[in-house]
Design a protein around this motif. Structure first.
Motif, PDB file in Angstrom:
ATOM      1  N   LYS A 111      40.883  27.586  36.062  1.00 44.65           N
ATOM      2  CA  LYS A 111      40.938  26.401  37.414  1.00 44.65           C
ATOM      3  C   LYS A 111      42.115  26.584  38.087  1.00 44.65           C
ATOM      4  CE  LYS A 111      37.434  24.117  35.603  1.00 44.65           C
ATOM      5  NZ  LYS A 111      36.494  24.126  36.385  1.00 44.65           N
ATOM      6  N   ASP A 112      43.288  27.354  37.809  1.00 47.63           N
ATOM      7  CA  ASP A 112      44.463  27.510  38.620  1.00 47.63           C
ATOM      8  C   ASP A 112      44.665  28.993  38.576  1.00 47.63           C
ATOM      9  OD1 ASP A 112      45.238  24.745  39.077  1.00 47.63           O
ATOM     10  OD2 ASP A 112      45.019  24.465  37.018  1.00 47.63           O
ATOM     11  N   ALA A 113      45.055  29.571  39.808  1.00 48.26           N
ATOM     12  CA  ALA A 113      45.141  31.062  39.859  1.00 48.26           C
ATOM     13  C   ALA A 113      46.357  31.340  41.062  1.00 48.26           C
ATOM     14  CB  ALA A 113      43.819  31.839  40.012  1.00 48.26           C
ATOM     15  N   ILE A 114      46.922  32.250  40.664  1.00 46.46           N
ATOM     16  CA  ILE A 114      47.840  32.809  41.722  1.00 46.46           C
ATOM     17  C   ILE A 114      47.393  34.172  42.112  1.00 46.46           C
ATOM     18  CG2 ILE A 114      50.433  33.482  42.259  1.00 46.46           C
ATOM     19  CD1 ILE A 114      51.089  31.856  39.591  1.00 46.46           C
ATOM     20  N   ALA A 115      47.369  34.539  43.573  1.00 48.86           N
ATOM     21  CA  ALA A 115      46.895  35.413  44.023  1.00 48.86           C
ATOM     22  C   ALA A 115      48.509  36.208  44.211  1.00 48.86           C
ATOM     23  CB  ALA A 115      46.310  35.540  45.440  1.00 48.86           C
ATOM     24  N   LYS A 137      35.092  35.901  49.568  1.00 49.64           N
ATOM     25  CA  LYS A 137      34.432  35.717  48.524  1.00 49.64           C
ATOM     26  C   LYS A 137      34.162  34.186  48.055  1.00 49.64           C
ATOM     27  CE  LYS A 137      33.532  40.276  47.291  1.00 49.64           C
ATOM     28  NZ  LYS A 137      34.279  40.945  48.397  1.00 49.64           N
ATOM     29  N   SER A 138      35.425  33.408  48.485  1.00 47.65           N
ATOM     30  CA  SER A 138      35.496  31.932  47.983  1.00 47.65           C
ATOM     31  C   SER A 138      34.273  31.182  48.991  1.00 47.65           C
ATOM     32  CB  SER A 138      36.892  31.459  48.442  1.00 47.65           C
ATOM     33  OG  SER A 138      37.793  31.933  47.263  1.00 47.65           O
ATOM     34  N   LYS A 139      34.320  31.603  50.298  1.00 46.33           N
ATOM     35  CA  LYS A 139      33.444  31.129  51.113  1.00 46.33           C
ATOM     36  C   LYS A 139      31.963  31.212  50.536  1.00 46.33           C
ATOM     37  CE  LYS A 139      33.367  32.172  55.169  1.00 46.33           C
ATOM     38  NZ  LYS A 139      33.253  32.117  56.652  1.00 46.33           N
ATOM     39  N   SER A 140      31.555  32.420  49.910  1.00 49.50           N
ATOM     40  CA  SER A 140      30.253  32.654  49.349  1.00 49.50           C
ATOM     41  C   SER A 140      30.122  32.039  48.020  1.00 49.50           C
ATOM     42  CB  SER A 140      29.935  34.052  49.113  1.00 49.50           C
ATOM     43  OG  SER A 140      30.953  34.743  48.079  1.00 49.50           O
ATOM     44  N   GLY A 141      31.158  31.389  47.274  1.00 47.43           N
ATOM     45  CA  GLY A 141      31.084  30.790  46.069  1.00 47.43           C
ATOM     46  C   GLY A 141      31.450  31.454  44.779  1.00 47.43           C
ATOM     47  N   MET A 142      32.113  32.629  44.801  1.00 44.27           N
ATOM     48  CA  MET A 142      32.291  33.627  43.892  1.00 44.27           C
ATOM     49  C   MET A 142      33.749  32.851  43.072  1.00 44.27           C
ATOM     50  SD  MET A 142      31.981  37.369  44.837  1.00 44.27           S
ATOM     51  CE  MET A 142      30.156  38.200  45.549  1.00 44.27           C
ATOM     52  N   PHE A 143      34.486  32.288  43.991  1.00 40.25           N
ATOM     53  CA  PHE A 143      35.764  31.756  43.216  1.00 40.25           C
ATOM     54  C   PHE A 143      35.668  30.031  43.432  1.00 40.25           C
ATOM     55  CE2 PHE A 143      37.285  36.160  44.494  1.00 40.25           C
ATOM     56  CZ  PHE A 143      37.814  36.562  43.380  1.00 40.25           C
ATOM     57  N   SER A 144      34.569  29.563  43.364  1.00 37.99           N
ATOM     58  CA  SER A 144      34.114  28.018  43.338  1.00 37.99           C
ATOM     59  C   SER A 144      35.075  27.445  42.363  1.00 37.99           C
ATOM     60  CB  SER A 144      32.979  27.741  43.593  1.00 37.99           C
ATOM     61  OG  SER A 144      32.478  27.943  42.447  1.00 37.99           O
ATOM     62  N   GLY A 145      35.962  26.381  42.719  1.00 39.48           N
ATOM     63  CA  GLY A 145      36.717  25.626  41.546  1.00 39.48           C
ATOM     64  C   GLY A 145      37.714  26.008  41.183  1.00 39.48           C
ATOM     65  N   ILE A 146      38.375  27.061  41.940  1.00 42.91           N
ATOM     66  CA  ILE A 146      39.742  27.562  41.646  1.00 42.91           C
ATOM     67  C   ILE A 146      40.896  26.734  42.623  1.00 42.91           C
ATOM     68  CG2 ILE A 146      40.947  29.599  41.285  1.00 42.91           C
ATOM     69  CD1 ILE A 146      38.831  30.938  40.176  1.00 42.91           C
ATOM     70  N   ASN A 147      41.957  26.436  42.000  1.00 40.99           N
ATOM     71  CA  ASN A 147      43.131  25.987  42.803  1.00 40.99           C
ATOM     72  C   ASN A 147      43.693  27.286  43.069  1.00 40.99           C
ATOM     73  OD1 ASN A 147      42.378  23.392  42.702  1.00 40.99           O
ATOM     74  ND2 ASN A 147      43.006  23.276  40.731  1.00 40.99           N
ATOM     75  N   TRP A 148      44.379  27.699  44.257  1.00 39.87           N
ATOM     76  CA  TRP A 148      44.691  28.943  44.563  1.00 39.87           C
ATOM     77  C   TRP A 148      46.528  28.644  44.991  1.00 39.87           C
ATOM     78  CZ3 TRP A 148      43.562  33.856  43.327  1.00 39.87           C
ATOM     79  CH2 TRP A 148      42.088  33.983  43.165  1.00 39.87           C
ATOM     80  N   SER A 149      47.286  29.495  44.500  1.00 41.95           N
ATOM     81  CA  SER A 149      48.477  29.500  45.359  1.00 41.95           C
ATOM     82  C   SER A 149      48.640  31.003  45.599  1.00 41.95           C
ATOM     83  CB  SER A 149      49.808  29.062  44.674  1.00 41.95           C
ATOM     84  OG  SER A 149      49.826  29.528  43.262  1.00 41.95           O
ATOM     85  N   VAL A 150      49.765  31.604  46.309  1.00 36.54           N
ATOM     86  CA  VAL A 150      49.979  32.733  46.765  1.00 36.54           C
ATOM     87  C   VAL A 150      51.268  33.279  46.658  1.00 36.54           C
ATOM     88  CG1 VAL A 150      49.517  34.617  48.306  1.00 36.54           C
ATOM     89  CG2 VAL A 150      47.985  32.813  48.247  1.00 36.54           C
ATOM     90  N   ILE A 151      51.595  34.523  46.036  1.00 37.30           N
ATOM     91  CA  ILE A 151      52.831  35.321  46.067  1.00 37.30           C
ATOM     92  C   ILE A 151      52.598  36.358  46.869  1.00 37.30           C
ATOM     93  CG2 ILE A 151      54.691  36.477  44.922  1.00 37.30           C
ATOM     94  CD1 ILE A 151      53.830  34.978  42.261  1.00 37.30           C
ATOM     95  N   ASP A 152      53.217  36.263  48.175  1.00 37.93           N
ATOM     96  CA  ASP A 152      52.702  37.169  49.070  1.00 37.93           C
ATOM     97  C   ASP A 152      53.781  38.423  49.587  1.00 37.93           C
ATOM     98  OD1 ASP A 152      54.023  34.708  50.317  1.00 37.93           O
ATOM     99  OD2 ASP A 152      54.045  36.090  51.983  1.00 37.93           O
ATOM    100  N   ARG A 153      54.963  38.345  48.930  1.00 41.06           N
ATOM    101  CA  ARG A 153      56.034  39.316  49.103  1.00 41.06           C
ATOM    102  C   ARG A 153      57.076  39.177  48.073  1.00 41.06           C
ATOM    103  NH1 ARG A 153      55.965  38.384  55.135  1.00 41.06           N
ATOM    104  NH2 ARG A 153      54.088  37.110  54.513  1.00 41.06           N
ATOM    105  N   TRP A 154      57.689  40.290  47.881  1.00 41.95           N
ATOM    106  CA  TRP A 154      58.873  40.094  46.870  1.00 41.95           C
ATOM    107  C   TRP A 154      59.836  41.313  47.177  1.00 41.95           C
ATOM    108  CZ3 TRP A 154      57.676  43.907  43.322  1.00 41.95           C
ATOM    109  CH2 TRP A 154      56.328  44.000  43.413  1.00 41.95           C
ATOM    110  N   GLY A 155      59.875  41.940  48.146  1.00 40.94           N
ATOM    111  CA  GLY A 155      60.464  43.202  48.196  1.00 40.94           C
ATOM    112  C   GLY A 155      62.130  43.309  48.021  1.00 40.94           C
ATOM    113  N   THR A 156      62.656  41.940  48.092  1.00 42.83           N
ATOM    114  CA  THR A 156      64.013  42.066  47.950  1.00 42.83           C
ATOM    115  C   THR A 156      64.640  41.343  46.714  1.00 42.83           C
ATOM    116  OG1 THR A 156      64.181  39.976  49.452  1.00 42.83           O
ATOM    117  CG2 THR A 156      64.473  42.091  50.300  1.00 42.83           C
ATOM    118  N   HIS A 157      63.427  41.228  45.704  1.00 42.30           N
ATOM    119  CA  HIS A 157      63.879  40.494  44.419  1.00 42.30           C
ATOM    120  C   HIS A 157      64.627  41.346  43.572  1.00 42.30           C
ATOM    121  CE1 HIS A 157      63.267  39.062  40.258  1.00 42.30           C
ATOM    122  NE2 HIS A 157      62.830  37.866  40.857  1.00 42.30           N
ATOM    123  N   PRO A 158      65.757  40.613  42.966  1.00 44.46           N
ATOM    124  CA  PRO A 158      66.895  41.253  42.538  1.00 44.46           C
ATOM    125  C   PRO A 158      66.378  42.317  41.301  1.00 44.46           C
ATOM    126  CG  PRO A 158      67.723  39.299  42.963  1.00 44.46           C
ATOM    127  CD  PRO A 158      66.254  39.391  43.257  1.00 44.46           C
TER     128      PRO A 158
END
Length: 353
Positions: A111-115, A137-158
């Motif tokens: 139900k909940d996923a992080i990209a 893929k979500s528009k076509s229904g493949m990921f239907s019912g999933i709440n998404w959030s995103v981690i999109d970059r982390w190049g300076t994480h210690p």
């Protein structure tokens, strides 16, 4: 865990190349549906040989699964409120593709996923393409019912910076102590076409920020340069190219260097073939002593960093943070890709189509 992927066996090479050259987000081509299969067919024998030379396929799936397993084990302790956690891999051009991953997630009733991009630095050609794929893929229904959030970059994480720095320090130990401070650190990242750079893609800036953070951690003990590899085709790309930098160093009398893969976290063809076999051979022919800093692969420090990144993301969400970063919401000033705008809006709404 999003990445480009790679063929696990030599026989998967053609399908991988066809998927890669068919991606208009990565390589926009005229008449793409016709040109992509033709280019893939022409390049397959050469690339098959390269995968054979590194052991019969890419290890990137194995390493990504190892990292994911370690990540979720730590995450269950770091953020027990959302445990148990499970990691999935969604590659862009090789198995498992996003549609395969969507089926597994549906079977598990996610139900909940992080990209979570596995490219530390953001580019529209890499992370952007993977997110566009999930959106389609979500528009076509493949990921239907999933709440998404995103981690999109982390190049300076210690933790990421620490893991890279430790591997550089190990590589430097291979040189005589009295020569060590003269060794040049060549940070090598996959290049981008200048057409992508000039439209405002943030990748070059973000890779540079990673290099600066690593050099700060190392105390600026060695001279260094950021160089670029894997150029394809005749158009202008970001430079200097890694092989040209090695030739230039030899001409200048700098005969010792460490090659540091700074935008790749797991071994694959760009590290095992291009850096190790191709550039390594050329460097030896120039009379240079060159060693490569290991990829992060199974590094416990790196896996801990991945877990910390996700745990902080979840804590920020608990505190009411939006599902995407502020930076992700900004399109490149020269962007003309309508899907990019729709995808950003989709994830900003938490995955509501």
């Amino acid at each position: 865990m999003l990445n480009m992927g790679g063929p696990s066996t030599v026989s998967e090479t053609h399908a991988f190349l066809k998927n890669l050259f068919s991606d208009g987000d990565l390589i926009p081509l005229p008449f793409q549906s016709f040109l992509a299969p033709w280019i893939a067919k022409r390049r397959t024998p050469q690339i098959e040989q390269q995968y054979a030379d590194i052991g019969g396929g890419s290890p990137i799936l194995r390493w990504t699964e190892t990292q994911g397993e370690g990540l979720v084990a730590l995450l269950d302790e770091l953020h027990p409120a959302t445990a148990p956690h499970k990691s999935y891999v969604a590659f862009r051009y090789a198995h498992p593709l996003a549609d395969e991953t969507a089926r597994r997630m549906k079977e598990d009733r996610v139900k909940d996923a992080i990209a979570f991009t596995q490219y530390p630095q953001y580019s529209c050609s890499t992370t952007g393409s993977s997110l566009n794929d999930i959106y389609r893929k979500s528009k076509s229904g493949m990921f239907s019912g999933i709440n998404w959030s995103v981690i999109d970059r982390w190049g300076t994480h210690p933790g990421f910076v620490e893991a890279v720095s430790q591997n550089i320090e190990v590589a430097l130990q291979k040189f005589p102590e009295e020569k060590r401070s003269d060794v040049v650190l060549l940070f090598s990242a996959h290049s981008l076409p200048m057409s992508v750079v000039n439209r405002g893609d943030p990748y070059v800036l973000e890779v540079s920020a990673t290099v600066a953070a690593v050099m700060d951690r190392l105390g600026h003990t060695n001279p260094y340069r950021l160089v670029w590899q894997s150029q394809v085709g005749p158009s202008a790309w970001m430079g200097p190219q890694t092989r040209d930098a090695l030739k230039g160093l030899a001409r200048l009398g700098k005969m010792r260097a460490v090659l540091v893969p700074i935008a790749f976290t797991s071994d694959h063809i760009e590290t095992l073939y291009e850096l190790d076999l191709e550039y390594g051979k050329e460097a030896r022919e120039l009379g240079m002593e060159v060693h490569r800093a290991e990829s992060l692969n199974g590094s416990p420090v790196f896996i801990r960093a991945l877990a910390d990144i996700v745990a902080q993301h979840l804590k920020d969400g608990d505190a009411g943070a939006p599902p995407t970063s502020v930076q992700m919401g900004l399109r490149c000033p020269g962007c003309s890709n309508a899907t990019c705008a729709q995808q950003k809006s989709f994830f900003a709404r938490g995955g509501s189509v």
